[in-house]
Structure formats: structure tokens, C-alpha cells
Design an enzyme around this catalytic site. Structure first.
Site, PDB file in Angstrom:
ATOM      1  CG  ASP A  61       1.197 -12.935  11.908  1.00 18.49           C
ATOM      2  OD1 ASP A  61       0.957 -13.676  10.924  1.00 18.49           O
ATOM      3  OD2 ASP A  61       1.781 -11.858  11.804  1.00 18.49           O
ATOM      4  CD  GLU A 102       7.757 -11.212  11.735  1.00 20.45           C
ATOM      5  OE1 GLU A 102       8.448 -10.596  10.901  1.00 20.45           O
ATOM      6  OE2 GLU A 102       6.837 -11.976  11.419  1.00 20.45           O
ATOM      7  CD  GLU A 154       8.078 -11.402   4.246  1.00 17.38           C
ATOM      8  OE1 GLU A 154       7.088 -11.140   4.954  1.00 17.38           O
ATOM      9  OE2 GLU A 154       9.182 -11.754   4.711  1.00 17.38           O
ATOM     10  CD  GLU A 224      -1.131 -12.622   3.876  1.00 18.84           C
ATOM     11  OE1 GLU A 224      -1.624 -11.907   4.764  1.00 18.84           O
ATOM     12  OE2 GLU A 224      -0.080 -13.276   4.048  1.00 18.84           O
TER      13      GLU A 224
HETATM   14  C1  LIG Z   1      -0.290 -13.989   7.558  1.00 24.99           C
HETATM   15  C2  LIG Z   1       1.014 -13.281   7.395  1.00 24.99           C
HETATM   16  N1  LIG Z   1       1.388 -12.864   6.189  1.00 24.99           N
HETATM   17  C3  LIG Z   1       2.567 -12.215   6.041  1.00 24.99           C
HETATM   18  C4  LIG Z   1       3.385 -11.986   7.110  1.00 24.99           C
HETATM   19  C5  LIG Z   1       4.653 -11.199   6.930  1.00 24.99           C
HETATM   20  N2  LIG Z   1       5.783 -12.045   6.861  1.00 24.99           N
HETATM   21  C6  LIG Z   1       6.499 -12.367   7.933  1.00 24.99           C
HETATM   22  O1  LIG Z   1       6.321 -11.982   9.034  1.00 24.99           O
HETATM   23  C7  LIG Z   1       2.969 -12.445   8.355  1.00 24.99           C
HETATM   24  N3  LIG Z   1       3.684 -12.258   9.470  1.00 24.99           N
HETATM   25  N4  LIG Z   1       1.761 -13.073   8.475  1.00 24.99           N
END
Ligand SMILES: Cc1ncc(CNC=O)c(N)n1
Length: 236
Positions: A61, A102, A154, A224
Site C-alpha cells: 500500500d 499517511e 477512496e 481493488e
Molecule cells: C489500494 C488502495 N486503495 C485505496 C487507498 C485509499 N487511499 C489512500 O490512501 C489505499 N491506500 N490503497
């Protein structure tokens, strides 16, 4: 399509593609964090696995977010040029600010678990996702299309992690902090602002552009799901 019919495009799409949407927001990995759906003898093993997978996904991530920052910046650039509402910029900017936070958190987590982020090997699914983000950064991609992607990316996280915090969930304490990051009230409100902007842009979009945005929405959901799928593939 008449304007009335275009109202609440996002809700209409979520309903129309509910199976895929639920596939992304209620992925088995997320459900396994939330439910502890395991027989008790293997609980410890499961807990260990969940934590190890959580840490491993954190590394992936981190790589994703390092690509997501320039993507968000490209949406910001398009907002400054195309948007008819000044407040869009502020919403995107607040998103960028939390991404900065983050990145620091990812680094802190990595140090806590003693996993050097510089050594993370990018998984194929993650690479595909990052490439997709890159393609959306091209100047020719319309504001409504990239905004739909931003909202979807998001929101999948928000819906997934808030599910792990609902009453009755048995989320391992080691993963609670991660869940709170995206499952919080504040992040939920942020996603709601994104949705309003996306709807506003889509209402005005010509049919051709609307079609493109819908395809982009579906692609985000697939990517996703593939991202979560990495949790049972493990490092490759
Ligand atoms: C794979 C993925 N999708 C969405 C997010 C959320 N957005 C930012 O942090 C994330 N961190 N990772």
C-alpha cells in the site's frame, strides 16, 4: 439522457454494479479481519497470519500511495483548470494533506515491524494498479472521469475498513489503527464530499464521457479486488 435521469449518477452505478462493488468493499480478506470466522483452535495461527498479511499489504500500500499522490495532484491540476466550483480544490487538497500524514504513518509502521520499505517488491497486481493511475494522469483524461476514479479509490477503502470497526467485529488489535485510518468518521465525510463533486461533474458530462467514467469506476473496483487478492497470494 435528460438531466433528471442523470441525478445521483454514482448511486445509480453502485446499484447497477452492486456485485462488483460488494466484491471490492466486502472482500474475503476484509471479512476475515472483521469476523474472525475461524474455529478457535486455529485462532492464534489466524491472528498471526492476519497480522503478517496486514504488514505485508502495508508495504504494498505504501508503494500504491506513492503513486496515488501524483495522481491526486493531477486531479488537483485539472480542478484548477476545469472546475466551476472553487471548493473542489480544497477537498482535493485536504485529501493530499492526509496522504502526507499517511506516508509518515506507513514509515512508522514499517519501523515498528522492522520491515524496510525500500526492500518491498512490487506485486504484479499492484503494478497494474499503478499503471492504471498513470494512464489517468494524462492531460487528455477528463475531469469527471478522474474524479470518479478518485471517489471510487477512496470509497472502497472507507467502506472496507469502517466495516471492520462496526459493532460485533473481532478485528485483531494490531490492525485496529489501520482500520481507524480509513474507517474514521472524518474519512467518511471526505468520501461524501468526493461523491458530491463526482455527481455534479457527471450530471453535466456528455454521454460519451459518462460511459468512460462508468468504465473507469468498474476498473477501479476490479483493481481493488485484485489488490485484496494479494492477501492470499502472498509476496510474489
Ligand atoms: C489500494 C488502495 N486503495 C485505496 C487507498 C485509499 N487511499 C489512500 O490512501 C489505499 N491506500 N490503497
Amino acid at each position: 439522457m435528460d438531466p433528471v435521469e442523470k441525478n445521483g449518477v454514482i448511486d445509480r452505478w453502485v446499484k447497477k454494479h452492486l456485485v462488483l462493488y460488494t466484491g471490492a468493499t466486502r472482500h474475503p480478506f476484509i471479512l476475515s479481519i472483521r469476523d474472525g470466522t475461524i474455529d478457535f483452535s486455529s485462532f492464534k495461527r489466524w491472528l498471526w497470519l492476519a497480522v503478517v498479511m496486514g504488514i505485508w499489504l502495508t508495504g504494498q500500500d505504501y508503494i500504491f500511495v506513492r503513486e496515488f499522490v501524483p495522481f491526486s495532484a493531477s486531479v488537483l491540476l485539472k480542478a484548477s483548470k476545469n472546475s466551476d466550483d472553487n471548493s473542489d480544490m480544497e477537498v482535493i487538497l485536504s485529501g493530499l494533506a492526509s496522504l502526507s500524514d499517511e506516508i509518515s504513518w506507513f514509515k512508522q509502521e514499517a519501523a515498528k515491524w522492522d520491515v524496510p520499505l525500500s526492500d518491498v517488491i512490487v506485486h504484479k497486481s499492484n503494478q497494474n494498479y499503478c499503471r492504471f493511475l498513470e494512464s489517468l494522469m494524462l492531460p487528455a483524461v477528463e475531469y469527471s472521469v478522474v474524479f470518479t476514479a478518485l471517489w471510487a479509490i477512496e470509497t472502497v477503502y472507507q467502506e472496507s475498513f469502517s466495516h471492520c470497526l462496526e459493532d460485533g467485529s473481532k478485528t485483531p488489535p494490531e490492525l485496529l489503527e489501520a482500520c481507524q485510518r480509513w474507517g474514521s468518521e472524518g474519512f467518511c465525510e471526505f468520501c461524501c464530499s468526493l461523491k458530491k463533486i463526482a455527481n455534479r461533474c457527471l450530471e453535466k458530462a456528455p454521454d460519451e464521457e459518462l460511459k468512460k467514467a462508468e468504465v473507469t469506476f468498474l476498473r477501479v473496483l476490479e483493481l481493488e479486488i485484485e489488490f485484496w487478492d494479494m492477501s492470499h497470494g502472498g509476496p510474489k
